[in-house]
Design a protein around this motif. Structure first.
Motif, mmCIF file in Angstrom:
data_model
loop_
_atom_site.group_PDB
_atom_site.id
_atom_site.type_symbol
_atom_site.label_atom_id
_atom_site.label_comp_id
_atom_site.label_asym_id
_atom_site.label_seq_id
_atom_site.Cartn_x
_atom_site.Cartn_y
_atom_site.Cartn_z
ATOM 1 N N ASN A 50 -20.828 18.003 1.259
ATOM 2 C CA ASN A 50 -20.531 16.777 1.327
ATOM 3 C C ASN A 50 -19.055 16.306 0.652
ATOM 4 N N LEU A 51 -18.422 17.059 -0.252
ATOM 5 C CA LEU A 51 -17.203 16.677 -0.555
ATOM 6 C C LEU A 51 -16.096 17.515 0.209
ATOM 7 N N GLY A 52 -16.474 18.378 1.387
ATOM 8 C CA GLY A 52 -15.714 18.694 2.118
ATOM 9 C C GLY A 52 -14.987 20.196 1.676
ATOM 10 N N ASP B 174 5.309 10.172 -17.916
ATOM 11 C CA ASP B 174 4.782 11.603 -17.847
ATOM 12 C C ASP B 174 3.411 11.310 -17.480
ATOM 13 N N SER B 175 2.838 12.590 -16.463
ATOM 14 C CA SER B 175 1.527 12.565 -16.192
ATOM 15 C C SER B 175 0.815 12.771 -17.166
ATOM 16 N N VAL B 176 -0.616 12.606 -16.921
ATOM 17 C CA VAL B 176 -1.827 12.637 -18.039
ATOM 18 C C VAL B 176 -2.032 14.203 -17.911
ATOM 19 N N SER B 177 -1.851 14.623 -19.054
ATOM 20 C CA SER B 177 -2.424 16.156 -19.163
ATOM 21 C C SER B 177 -3.717 16.326 -18.877
ATOM 22 N N ALA B 178 -3.971 17.436 -18.230
ATOM 23 C CA ALA B 178 -5.284 17.523 -17.580
ATOM 24 C C ALA B 178 -5.663 16.952 -16.512
ATOM 25 N N ALA B 179 -4.676 16.145 -16.090
ATOM 26 C CA ALA B 179 -4.917 15.584 -14.638
ATOM 27 C C ALA B 179 -3.387 15.198 -14.004
ATOM 28 N N THR B 180 -2.812 16.517 -14.061
ATOM 29 C CA THR B 180 -1.389 16.583 -13.411
ATOM 30 C C THR B 180 -1.386 16.025 -12.130
ATOM 31 N N PHE B 181 -2.277 16.718 -11.177
ATOM 32 C CA PHE B 181 -1.940 16.646 -9.911
ATOM 33 C C PHE B 181 -2.508 15.143 -9.387
ATOM 34 N N SER B 182 -3.613 14.828 -10.123
ATOM 35 C CA SER B 182 -3.997 13.230 -9.840
ATOM 36 C C SER B 182 -2.938 12.178 -10.255
ATOM 37 N N THR C 5 0.879 -1.226 -0.033
ATOM 38 C CA THR C 5 0.084 0.013 0.088
ATOM 39 C C THR C 5 0.711 1.342 0.055
ATOM 40 N N GLY C 6 0.517 2.207 -0.965
ATOM 41 C CA GLY C 6 1.180 3.654 -0.917
ATOM 42 C C GLY C 6 0.331 4.789 -0.862
ATOM 43 N N LYS C 7 0.866 5.815 -0.432
ATOM 44 C CA LYS C 7 -0.150 6.986 -0.570
ATOM 45 C C LYS C 7 0.386 8.305 -1.256
ATOM 46 N N GLY C 8 -0.434 9.006 -1.858
ATOM 47 C CA GLY C 8 0.133 10.395 -2.424
ATOM 48 C C GLY C 8 -0.786 11.439 -2.364
ATOM 49 N N SER C 9 -0.447 12.743 -2.469
ATOM 50 C CA SER C 9 -1.534 13.907 -2.468
ATOM 51 C C SER C 9 -1.702 14.215 -3.639
ATOM 52 N N GLY C 10 -3.134 14.215 -3.984
ATOM 53 C CA GLY C 10 -3.583 14.750 -5.064
ATOM 54 C C GLY C 10 -4.176 15.939 -4.963
ATOM 55 N N TYR C 11 -5.081 16.338 -6.153
ATOM 56 C CA TYR C 11 -5.762 17.641 -6.284
ATOM 57 C C TYR C 11 -6.764 17.887 -5.029
ATOM 58 N N GLY C 12 -7.474 16.569 -4.772
ATOM 59 C CA GLY C 12 -8.354 16.819 -3.846
ATOM 60 C C GLY C 12 -8.082 16.263 -2.182
ATOM 61 N N GLY C 13 -6.890 15.904 -2.194
ATOM 62 C CA GLY C 13 -6.163 15.371 -0.835
ATOM 63 C C GLY C 13 -5.644 14.109 -1.101
ATOM 64 N N HIS D 31 -9.522 7.777 -2.615
ATOM 65 C CA HIS D 31 -9.241 9.053 -3.293
ATOM 66 C C HIS D 31 -10.427 10.079 -3.219
ATOM 67 N N LYS D 32 -9.808 11.414 -3.204
ATOM 68 C CA LYS D 32 -10.774 12.556 -3.157
ATOM 69 C C LYS D 32 -10.745 13.327 -4.489
ATOM 70 N N GLU D 33 -10.132 12.601 -5.489
ATOM 71 C CA GLU D 33 -10.226 13.480 -6.952
ATOM 72 C C GLU D 33 -11.415 13.715 -7.442
ATOM 73 N N SER D 34 -11.422 14.497 -8.366
ATOM 74 C CA SER D 34 -12.480 14.970 -9.181
ATOM 75 C C SER D 34 -13.254 13.719 -9.886
ATOM 76 N N SER D 35 -14.512 13.246 -9.917
ATOM 77 C CA SER D 35 -14.599 11.985 -10.606
ATOM 78 C C SER D 35 -14.496 12.375 -12.096
ATOM 79 N N PRO D 36 -15.011 13.365 -12.772
ATOM 80 C CA PRO D 36 -15.153 13.594 -14.175
ATOM 81 C C PRO D 36 -13.667 13.520 -14.851
ATOM 82 N N VAL D 37 -12.604 13.972 -14.111
ATOM 83 C CA VAL D 37 -11.279 13.773 -14.379
ATOM 84 C C VAL D 37 -10.521 12.476 -14.145
ATOM 85 N N PHE D 38 -10.712 12.188 -12.875
ATOM 86 C CA PHE D 38 -9.992 10.770 -12.517
ATOM 87 C C PHE D 38 -10.523 9.403 -13.166
ATOM 88 N N SER D 39 -11.692 9.500 -13.526
ATOM 89 C CA SER D 39 -12.158 8.333 -14.079
ATOM 90 C C SER D 39 -11.862 8.072 -15.549
#
Length: 568
Positions: free
Chosen positions: A441-443, A94-102, A38-46, A67-75
């Motif tokens: 609800n999303l905090g 390379d990170s996924v463009s338009a989803a760099t934080f995730s 198991t590993g953890k990372g810090s994304g756009y939503g936490g 995760h707490k990432e935005s569903s439309p992007v993360f999916s």
């Protein structure tokens, strides 16, 4: 049911913990253990958590379990970043463009998990990327129709062109995921003759639509085509399983009372385009038109593999979006707006504005912007709702008539101490808006039982916030003049909690100027004659329309381009 299945799967994984199992090697004489870390990372939503299956030093599988990432992007982004890591056998990709934080969160979490398995990839940073690939020039590709841009307009164009009989359609998108900014939208405006409206007893005719839009900057011919398109749009969407079942009055629709329209529509459009075997090429940027004797015959492209080539086509549709993410173009065409944030996605950089300039194509309304009054600071989610709220600065003081909007609101917020402003509202307003409910609800918003507690949580002086509320309510009751509003709100703040607040700013939501297209979505020269073989739809065009208009004229552009090609 899907949620239940997912929860059961996650529960099973948690119960097994760091499990192992034996697998024989090719020789069948020795065994290796398949272990899960198991590993953890810090994304756009936490915080984000992954499980990584490893067979020795080999990464066999990656699962995101929380995760707490935005569903439309993360999916959309997760399958891409997962495939890259598994293919490279390393999170140094390379990170996924338009989803760099995730992407960063997943890469960092995989690295942490792999280190427990004895493989150290070193420090993963936000700028970690794969090796740069050597530049290559490829042979030209031939197709019937090429579409530049994979947002709602481009996807609708591809679908309608295929449905009209074209066999070979290529759609390119410079980002690594499809769907532009539409996937974030809560509302789908301007839709008429929908099943939801009929169920709600709302009658809205094409003639009424045309009358309501007659003051828009679109030509009368485009307005008429727009009205016809909106009138038949609901049936077209439902034909591919996209149902907008919630009518919020007038022409405003959501998927359901508790479900945004945007994500549902975009998922349906992507699914339908793939069913029709549209050749979709993500990570592929169109950067110039190929013109011959004033006719569009293709597009020059480059991709994320550092490959460049020409796509030759019998017609071209441009649906690359606006330029609200491009500070230089904003400064050039709408001076004073370049210091304002945007709620649009990172692909809205106006890539084809210089192309339109190069070929002397007609552009209009380039200084016209759609500015959303409030987005969540540091997140860019549209927020806010209704009548009866306060905007206060970090000192807890109101500073503007809350009915103001546009650049005046944006610049006034920026002028506050530290550029901070807070949207303050009560339970009554919360109960009127699904958006507010969702954000809580999303905090994203802060909730408190009293204004004093809310002030403490937001870090603003309690006495000033309470005083602002009292002055506000006196304005509503008529006991005293509102210090900022000539016409006070009609709703007073509740004297009892709970109360809510969030730091906000104004943002450019859309640019409304662009290349001029006629009612058939044909791009026009400066003498108002159509450019042969060239069409455009969506925010890249000069239009007052928004999301549903992008779908309507995307559909028109696909139909008309197909008609042009098939009748040659």
């Amino acid at each position: 049911m899907k949620k239940l299945i997912c929860l059961l799967c996650v529960g099973a994984m948690v119960l097994t913990g760091c499990t192992t199992k034996n697998e024989p090697t090719d020789g069948g004489k020795t065994e290796q253990e398949l272990a899960t870390y198991t590993g953890k990372g810090s994304g756009y939503g936490g915080e984000l958590t992954v499980e990584v299956d490893m067979l020795g030093s080999e990464i066999k599988d990656i699962r995101v379990i929380d995760h707490k990432e935005s569903s439309p992007v993360f999916s959309r982004a997760l399958p891409v970043i997962k495939e890259r890591i598994l293919e490279a056998q390393s999170p140094i990709v390379d990170s996924v463009s338009a989803a760099t934080f995730s992407s960063y969160a997943v890469k960092a979490a995989v690295a942490e998990a792999a280190k427990q398995g004895g493989v150290d990839f070193g420090e993963i940073t936000f700028t970690t990327k794969g090796e740069e690939k050597p530049a290559k020039e490829l042979e030209a590709v031939q197709t019937q129709l090429v579409i530049v841009g994979g947002g709602p307009a481009g996807l609708s164009a591809a679908i309608s062109a295929k449905e009209a009989g074209l066999e070979n359609v290529i759609l390119i998108e410079k980002l690594d995921i499809l769907s532009g900014n539409g996937k974030f939208d809560m509302n789908f405006f301007d839709l008429i003759n929908s099943e939801a409206q009929k169920k709600a007893g709302i009658e809205y005719t094409k003639e009424q639509f045309i009358e309501d839009k007659k003051t828009s900057t679109d030509s009368p011919e485009r307005i008429e085509a727009w009205a016809e398109g909106e009138y038949t749009l609901d049936a077209w969407l439902r034909g591919m399983g996209i149902e907008l079942n919630q009518s919020n009055g007038g022409t405003n629709h959501m998927a359901e009372a508790d479900a945004y329209a945007g994500e549902h529509i975009q998922e349906g459009l992507e699914k339908r385009a793939k069913e029709l075997n549209v050749d979709i090429r993500t990570g592929t940027k169109g950067y110039d038109l190929i013109m011959e004797d004033g006719k569009a015959v293709g597009v020059k492209v480059t991709n994320n593999q550092n490959e460049s080539y020409d796509i030759m086509a019998e017609a071209v549709i441009v649906s690359t979006g606006g330029f609200s993410f491009n500070k230089e173009l904003l400064a050039k065409y709408a001076p004073g707006s370049e210091d304002v944030n945007t709620s649009n996605q990172m692909g809205a950089t106006g890539d084809f504005v210089p192309v339109f300039e190069k070929y002397d194509l007609k552009m209009d309304n380039m200084d016209t912007l759609s500015i959303f009054k409030m987005i969540i600071a540091n997140r860019r989610d549209l927020t806010g709702a209704g009548d009866g709220f306060m905007l206060v600065n970090k000192d807890g003081n109101r500073f503007i008539d809350e009915s103001k909007s546009g650049l005046e609101m944006a610049h006034t917020i920026l002028a506050q101490p530290d550029g901070k402003a807070y949207y303050i509202y009560d339970q009554r307003l919360y109960d009127t808006s699904y958006r507010l409910e969702k954000h809580n609800n999303l905090g994203y918003h802060v909730k408190a039982d009293t204004l004093e507690e809310l002030a403490e949580k937001l870090g603003i002086p309690a006495e000033n916030l309470v005083a602002a509320k009292d002055a506000y309510n006196k304005g509503v009751s008529g006991e005293a003049a509102d210090p900022f509003r000539e016409k006070p709100f009609t709703e007073a703040f509740s004297e009892t909690g709970p109360y809510y607040g969030v730091q906000v700013e104004s943002a450019i939501h859309m640019t409304k100027g662009g290349v001029v297209a006629n009612e058939n979505a044909q791009v026009l020269n400066n003498d108002d004659t159509p450019v042969e073989g060239l069409y455009a739809a969506g925010e890249v065009t000069a239009t007052t329309g928004a999301y549903s208009s992008s779908v309507v004229f995307g559909r028109i552009s696909g139909e008309k381009a197909a008609e042009y090609i098939l009748n040659k």
